[in-house]
Scaffold this motif. Structure first.
Motif, PDB file in Angstrom:
ATOM      1  N   HIS A 345      52.204 -63.902  54.759  1.00  0.00           N
ATOM      2  CA  HIS A 345      52.438 -62.480  54.498  1.00  0.00           C
ATOM      3  C   HIS A 345      51.864 -62.097  53.145  1.00  0.00           C
ATOM      4  CE1 HIS A 345      54.779 -58.948  53.022  1.00  0.00           C
ATOM      5  NE2 HIS A 345      54.468 -58.524  54.229  1.00  0.00           N
ATOM      6  N   ILE A 346      51.035 -61.075  53.128  1.00  0.00           N
ATOM      7  CA  ILE A 346      50.509 -60.499  51.900  1.00  0.00           C
ATOM      8  C   ILE A 346      51.209 -59.162  51.700  1.00  0.00           C
ATOM      9  CG2 ILE A 346      48.439 -59.859  50.610  1.00  0.00           C
ATOM     10  CD1 ILE A 346      48.517 -62.769  51.753  1.00  0.00           C
ATOM     11  N   SER A 347      51.780 -58.954  50.532  1.00  0.00           N
ATOM     12  CA  SER A 347      52.585 -57.742  50.308  1.00  0.00           C
ATOM     13  C   SER A 347      51.731 -56.476  50.205  1.00  0.00           C
ATOM     14  CB  SER A 347      53.412 -57.893  49.025  1.00  0.00           C
ATOM     15  OG  SER A 347      54.306 -58.975  49.131  1.00  0.00           O
ATOM     16  N   TYR A 348      50.589 -56.564  49.486  1.00  0.00           N
ATOM     17  CA  TYR A 348      49.805 -55.350  49.209  1.00  0.00           C
ATOM     18  C   TYR A 348      48.317 -55.627  49.425  1.00  0.00           C
ATOM     19  CZ  TYR A 348      54.214 -54.717  46.795  1.00  0.00           C
ATOM     20  OH  TYR A 348      55.552 -54.679  46.511  1.00  0.00           O
ATOM     21  N   TRP A 349      47.721 -54.810  50.283  1.00  0.00           N
ATOM     22  CA  TRP A 349      46.277 -54.883  50.527  1.00  0.00           C
ATOM     23  C   TRP A 349      45.636 -53.717  49.776  1.00  0.00           C
ATOM     24  CZ3 TRP A 349      43.766 -58.748  53.132  1.00  0.00           C
ATOM     25  CH2 TRP A 349      44.577 -59.650  53.833  1.00  0.00           C
ATOM     26  N   ILE A 350      44.834 -54.047  48.771  1.00  0.00           N
ATOM     27  CA  ILE A 350      44.256 -53.039  47.883  1.00  0.00           C
ATOM     28  C   ILE A 350      42.740 -53.009  48.066  1.00  0.00           C
ATOM     29  CG2 ILE A 350      44.159 -52.199  45.513  1.00  0.00           C
ATOM     30  CD1 ILE A 350      47.010 -52.537  46.654  1.00  0.00           C
ATOM     31  N   HIS A 351      42.178 -51.815  48.254  1.00  0.00           N
ATOM     32  CA  HIS A 351      40.734 -51.687  48.486  1.00  0.00           C
ATOM     33  C   HIS A 351      40.150 -50.554  47.647  1.00  0.00           C
ATOM     34  CE1 HIS A 351      42.203 -53.713  52.175  1.00  0.00           C
ATOM     35  NE2 HIS A 351      41.086 -54.398  52.038  1.00  0.00           N
ATOM     36  N   ASN A 352      39.000 -50.828  47.067  1.00  0.00           N
ATOM     37  CA  ASN A 352      38.312 -49.799  46.285  1.00  0.00           C
ATOM     38  C   ASN A 352      37.267 -49.084  47.127  1.00  0.00           C
ATOM     39  OD1 ASN A 352      36.765 -52.544  45.632  1.00  0.00           O
ATOM     40  ND2 ASN A 352      35.290 -50.866  45.452  1.00  0.00           N
ATOM     41  N   GLY A 353      36.916 -47.862  46.708  1.00  0.00           N
ATOM     42  CA  GLY A 353      35.940 -47.062  47.438  1.00  0.00           C
ATOM     43  C   GLY A 353      34.512 -47.517  47.201  1.00  0.00           C
ATOM     44  N   PHE A 354      33.607 -46.960  47.983  1.00  0.00           N
ATOM     45  CA  PHE A 354      32.195 -47.317  47.913  1.00  0.00           C
ATOM     46  C   PHE A 354      31.511 -46.680  46.704  1.00  0.00           C
ATOM     47  CE2 PHE A 354      32.623 -47.348  52.731  1.00  0.00           C
ATOM     48  CZ  PHE A 354      32.686 -48.730  52.807  1.00  0.00           C
ATOM     49  N   VAL A 355      30.397 -47.295  46.319  1.00  0.00           N
ATOM     50  CA  VAL A 355      29.425 -46.623  45.463  1.00  0.00           C
ATOM     51  C   VAL A 355      28.387 -46.039  46.399  1.00  0.00           C
ATOM     52  CG1 VAL A 355      27.698 -46.861  43.652  1.00  0.00           C
ATOM     53  CG2 VAL A 355      29.793 -48.224  43.548  1.00  0.00           C
ATOM     54  N   THR A 356      28.122 -44.752  46.286  1.00  0.00           N
ATOM     55  CA  THR A 356      27.197 -44.088  47.202  1.00  0.00           C
ATOM     56  C   THR A 356      25.975 -43.552  46.462  1.00  0.00           C
ATOM     57  OG1 THR A 356      28.306 -41.944  46.954  1.00  0.00           O
ATOM     58  CG2 THR A 356      29.103 -43.392  48.704  1.00  0.00           C
ATOM     59  N   ILE A 357      24.926 -43.360  47.218  1.00  0.00           N
ATOM     60  CA  ILE A 357      23.734 -42.668  46.732  1.00  0.00           C
ATOM     61  C   ILE A 357      23.414 -41.608  47.763  1.00  0.00           C
ATOM     62  CG2 ILE A 357      21.276 -42.862  46.244  1.00  0.00           C
ATOM     63  CD1 ILE A 357      21.703 -45.603  45.199  1.00  0.00           C
ATOM     64  N   ASP A 358      23.444 -40.362  47.337  1.00  0.00           N
ATOM     65  CA  ASP A 358      23.254 -39.245  48.261  1.00  0.00           C
ATOM     66  C   ASP A 358      24.235 -39.333  49.424  1.00  0.00           C
ATOM     67  OD1 ASP A 358      21.156 -38.281  46.703  1.00  0.00           O
ATOM     68  OD2 ASP A 358      19.685 -39.507  47.768  1.00  0.00           O
ATOM     69  N   GLU A 360      25.582 -41.778  50.848  1.00  0.00           N
ATOM     70  CA  GLU A 360      25.428 -42.919  51.745  1.00  0.00           C
ATOM     71  C   GLU A 360      25.805 -44.178  50.986  1.00  0.00           C
ATOM     72  OE1 GLU A 360      22.281 -44.185  55.167  1.00  0.00           O
ATOM     73  OE2 GLU A 360      21.438 -43.717  53.204  1.00  0.00           O
ATOM     74  N   LYS A 361      26.555 -45.069  51.637  1.00  0.00           N
ATOM     75  CA  LYS A 361      27.006 -46.296  50.994  1.00  0.00           C
ATOM     76  C   LYS A 361      25.824 -47.085  50.441  1.00  0.00           C
ATOM     77  CE  LYS A 361      28.717 -50.894  51.950  1.00  0.00           C
ATOM     78  NZ  LYS A 361      28.917 -51.903  52.998  1.00  0.00           N
ATOM     79  N   MET A 362      25.982 -47.567  49.206  1.00  0.00           N
ATOM     80  CA  MET A 362      24.958 -48.426  48.611  1.00  0.00           C
ATOM     81  C   MET A 362      25.090 -49.821  49.197  1.00  0.00           C
ATOM     82  SD  MET A 362      24.444 -49.495  44.612  1.00  0.00           S
ATOM     83  CE  MET A 362      23.990 -47.843  44.139  1.00  0.00           C
ATOM     84  N   SER A 363      24.006 -50.384  49.692  1.00  0.00           N
ATOM     85  CA  SER A 363      24.040 -51.751  50.218  1.00  0.00           C
ATOM     86  C   SER A 363      22.635 -52.329  50.245  1.00  0.00           C
ATOM     87  CB  SER A 363      24.631 -51.787  51.633  1.00  0.00           C
ATOM     88  OG  SER A 363      23.720 -51.262  52.571  1.00  0.00           O
ATOM     89  N   LYS A 364      22.582 -53.642  50.211  1.00  0.00           N
ATOM     90  CA  LYS A 364      21.285 -54.311  50.244  1.00  0.00           C
ATOM     91  C   LYS A 364      20.596 -54.093  51.586  1.00  0.00           C
ATOM     92  CE  LYS A 364      22.179 -57.794  46.743  1.00  0.00           C
ATOM     93  NZ  LYS A 364      22.200 -59.221  46.386  1.00  0.00           N
ATOM     94  N   SER A 365      21.383 -54.015  52.645  1.00  0.00           N
ATOM     95  CA  SER A 365      20.780 -53.862  53.966  1.00  0.00           C
ATOM     96  C   SER A 365      20.052 -52.537  54.118  1.00  0.00           C
ATOM     97  CB  SER A 365      21.857 -53.984  55.053  1.00  0.00           C
ATOM     98  OG  SER A 365      22.821 -52.963  54.906  1.00  0.00           O
ATOM     99  N   ARG A 394      39.929 -45.662  44.314  1.00  0.00           N
ATOM    100  CA  ARG A 394      39.890 -45.539  45.776  1.00  0.00           C
ATOM    101  C   ARG A 394      38.917 -44.473  46.262  1.00  0.00           C
ATOM    102  NH1 ARG A 394      44.046 -43.601  48.122  1.00  0.00           N
ATOM    103  NH2 ARG A 394      45.483 -43.195  46.391  1.00  0.00           N
ATOM    104  N   SER A 395      38.436 -43.650  45.347  1.00  0.00           N
ATOM    105  CA  SER A 395      37.508 -42.576  45.735  1.00  0.00           C
ATOM    106  C   SER A 395      36.075 -43.090  45.712  1.00  0.00           C
ATOM    107  CB  SER A 395      37.628 -41.393  44.770  1.00  0.00           C
ATOM    108  OG  SER A 395      38.935 -40.867  44.776  1.00  0.00           O
ATOM    109  N   PRO A 396      35.219 -42.541  46.561  1.00  0.00           N
ATOM    110  CA  PRO A 396      33.796 -42.912  46.466  1.00  0.00           C
ATOM    111  C   PRO A 396      33.227 -42.414  45.153  1.00  0.00           C
ATOM    112  CG  PRO A 396      34.095 -41.085  47.997  1.00  0.00           C
ATOM    113  CD  PRO A 396      35.471 -41.567  47.639  1.00  0.00           C
ATOM    114  N   ILE A 397      32.286 -43.130  44.631  1.00  0.00           N
ATOM    115  CA  ILE A 397      31.645 -42.720  43.378  1.00  0.00           C
ATOM    116  C   ILE A 397      30.149 -42.628  43.626  1.00  0.00           C
ATOM    117  CG2 ILE A 397      31.553 -45.128  42.570  1.00  0.00           C
ATOM    118  CD1 ILE A 397      31.815 -44.065  39.725  1.00  0.00           C
TER     119      ILE A 397
END
Length: 608
Positions: A345-358, A360-365, A394-397
């Protein structure tokens, strides 16, 4: 669910273990081959007796965190992806927090999407420690990649978008460079470490690598098989999602949504297209490890389940990562961890938002990414860090030059103000300072402190804290540079109190090195000066100018003003301002500082 045979060991306290951020412990494990099983008997995946577990529960079995309510000053509310609401953090063991954050796959230089993840959790790590918690922060390296089947580099983008995380990654990159995959991954681990140092990210308590924990992984897969949640196919081992009714609880996805063709590889041997690999049989030219199912390597998801259990146990406080890991990675982690031990059991699942360009999510792909090194070629690491925490985690940047330039200008202002303050204070013997400060200064400090206390516990609202910095910084500048401020009673006492308060908050945010919080004024002043010089160097590089060229332009302007050639002097000022060099006139002469280029100032105004 059947009977449960609990074999989870009692853990030793983390405090007795010395962890190095660069050396990873490896523990031997006696493997048990799969046993025939006619009935479903559960047994928990157990860490080794020699495995360091971080949390030592000395509270007589109390693990729900409710035995003693947290005081208001130590409370922290975080948004839990699992419950989809903010929750008060209640550690399973009083005073101690176990946190696992999914690390990088080190096959190339890290990009600023990675920077956002690890800066986010560095702020959380720092703030938990600020609240007085003993934190075991585990961040892994995935130096053995499971989705490396495609060797044709020109098909990289097509396959990565279809199959998911890192199709070619380590092995294809190693083949491209003619380098051993493990050697390549270790080299990029060190590059990643350097990026983290530059970004002022504290080293985790431990950084396990997949290649050092193969016995743990194999043992966990064995127990998942024994517990009836997986099946073998031609040397591969797959997790059966149909055996885990709770599958989808984190992401909110239904099984019918997880069909082949999106992020799930097509494999007719699977019982359900959504089934995922726990173990992949060896392919020609790829590194492999021996296992009860033949030579091969682990699936991507099982690695984090095994390593988090090895260091934190099956039940711990915080599991974090980027928003893109919610599905499938973290969803699959939950399934396989619970299949190995139903006490997981994990008590808290924490996730940060994406870095975007225009937008759209920034990614190598997608090919729309910038590495941390590329950004730091032109901008100071502290400017990048300020940019990243200037938006709620948590917000996109949205990545933009305007934002980076603004962050660079802001960090220069902060450090210049504090440096000027230290310079004034260094001329006075600290023992000569009085214990009291004026009421106006007390009010300013208390307001800033209250903003900090109200914002950081509320899901780490760093943006509010950064905005609140403006008032105490302005007060310092007024005391230093205005006629009224220079005459104020107990002026130096006010400067000392304001400067210390700001410096302490900057340390929590990671915008000032931890080691300088209690350093001598001479060392602090030297450190601040170095940062200011580095910021100026970056500004000159962006402007494509040298220091000598700027000084010559300042001299030309001075001559023009003496000759009453005001049009020429104004043109020089405007030309420099256009490339981010602002001139400042004073009775003792003209100096310059980095500033937002004129065109970007207009763009920022138009956007706002």
């Amino acid at each position: 669910m059947g009977s449960l045979i609990l074999t989870l060991k009692c853990y030793k306290p983390l405090a007795s273990i010395k962890f190095s951020p660069f050396i990873n412990s490896f523990h031997t494990l006696q493997l048990r081959p799969p046993k025939p099983n006619n009935r479903r008997v559960f047994r928990c995946f157990s860490t080794l007796n020699s495995s360091p577990n971080v949390i030592d529960d000395k509270s007589n079995g109390k693990t729900d965190g409710d035995d003693k309510p947290a005081s208001a000053s130590t409370q922290l509310w975080l948004y839990n992806t699992m419950s989809r609401k903010r929750e008060l953090v209640k550690p399973k063991v009083e005073g101690k927090v176990g946190m696992y954050v999914c690390g990088v796959t080190p096959y190339d230089l890290s990009h600023i999407g990675h920077a956002r993840v690890y800066v986010t959790f560095d702020v959380l790590y720092r703030y938990l420690r600020h609240l007085g918690y003993e934190v075991c922060y585990v961040r892994n390296f995935t130096d053995v990649d499971d989705k490396v089947r495609c060797i044709v580099a020109k098909m990289y983008i097509l396959f990565e978008r279809a199959v998911g995380f890192g199709v070619i990654e380590i092995i294809a990159r190693a083949n491209e460079l003619g380098e051993d995959p493990i050697s390549l991954s270790r080299r990029y681990c060190e590059e990643f470490h350097q990026d983290m140092v530059d970004l002022h990210c504290l080293p985790p308590s431990v950084e396990p690598r997949v290649s050092d924990h193969m016995p743990h992984i194999i043992d966990m897969i064995t127990q998942i098989l024994d517990n009836g949640f997986a099946y073998r196919v031609d040397g591969d081992v797959y997790f059966s999602v149909d055996k885990f009714p709770e599958y989808g609880q984190l992401s909110g996805r239904k099984l019918e949504d997880n069909r082949a063709g999106e992020r799930v590889a097509v494999d007719s041997r699977k019982k359900n297209p959504a089934d995922f690999a726990l173990w992949k049989s060896a392919k020609e030219g790829e590194p492999f490890w021996e296992s009860p199912w033949g030579p091969g390597r682990p699936g991507w998801h099982i690695e984090c389940s095994a390593m988090s259990a090895a260091y934190l146990g099956h039940s711990f406080d915080i599991h974090g990562g980027g928003m893109d890991l919610v599905f499938p990675h973290h969803e699959n982690e939950i399934a396989q961890s619970c299949a190995a031990c139903n006490n997981s059991h994990i008590s808290y699942w924490i996730h940060n938002g994406f870095v975007t360009i225009d937008s759209e999510k920034m990614s190598k792909s997608l090919g729309n990414f910038f590495t941390i090194r590329q950004v730091m070629e032109l901008y100071h690491p502290l400017a990048l860090r300020l940019f990243l925490i200037g938006t709620h985690y948590r917000s996109p940047i949205n990545y933009s030059v305007v934002q980076l330039e603004s962050a660079s200008e802001r960090i220069f202002y902060i450090y210049q103000t504090l440096h000027d303050c230290e310079k004034a204070l260094s001329l006075l013997d600290a023992a000569a300072l009085k214990d009291s400060i004026p009421p106006d200064t007390v009010t300013s400090i208390n307001k800033f402190h209250n903003d900090f206390l109200a914002s950081m516990p509320d899901d780490l609202h760093t943006t509010v804290v950064l905005a609140a910095l403006s008032d105490p910084l302005k007060t310092i500048n007024d005391l230093l540079h205005t006629r009224k401020g220079k005459k104020q009673a107990m002026r130096l006492e006010s400067l000392a109190a304001l400067e210390k308060t700001i410096r302490n908050v900057l340390t929590v945010l990671g915008l000032m090195s931890t080691g300088y919080s209690e350093a001598t004024r001479l060392i602090i002043k030297y450190f601040m000066l170095q940062v200011l010089l580095q910021l100026r160097e970056k500004a000159l590089k962006r402007a494509d100018l040298t220091e000598d060229q700027v000084l010559q332009r300042i001299e030309d302007r001075t001559v023009a003003r003496k000759n009453k050639e005001y049009e020429k002097s104004d043109a020089i000022r405007k030309d420099l301002a256009a490339v981010g060099i602002a001139l400042m006139d004073s009775p003792v002469g003209t100096t310059w500082r980095p500033a937002l280029p004129l065109a970007l100032q207009e763009q920022a105004v138009a956007t706002s």
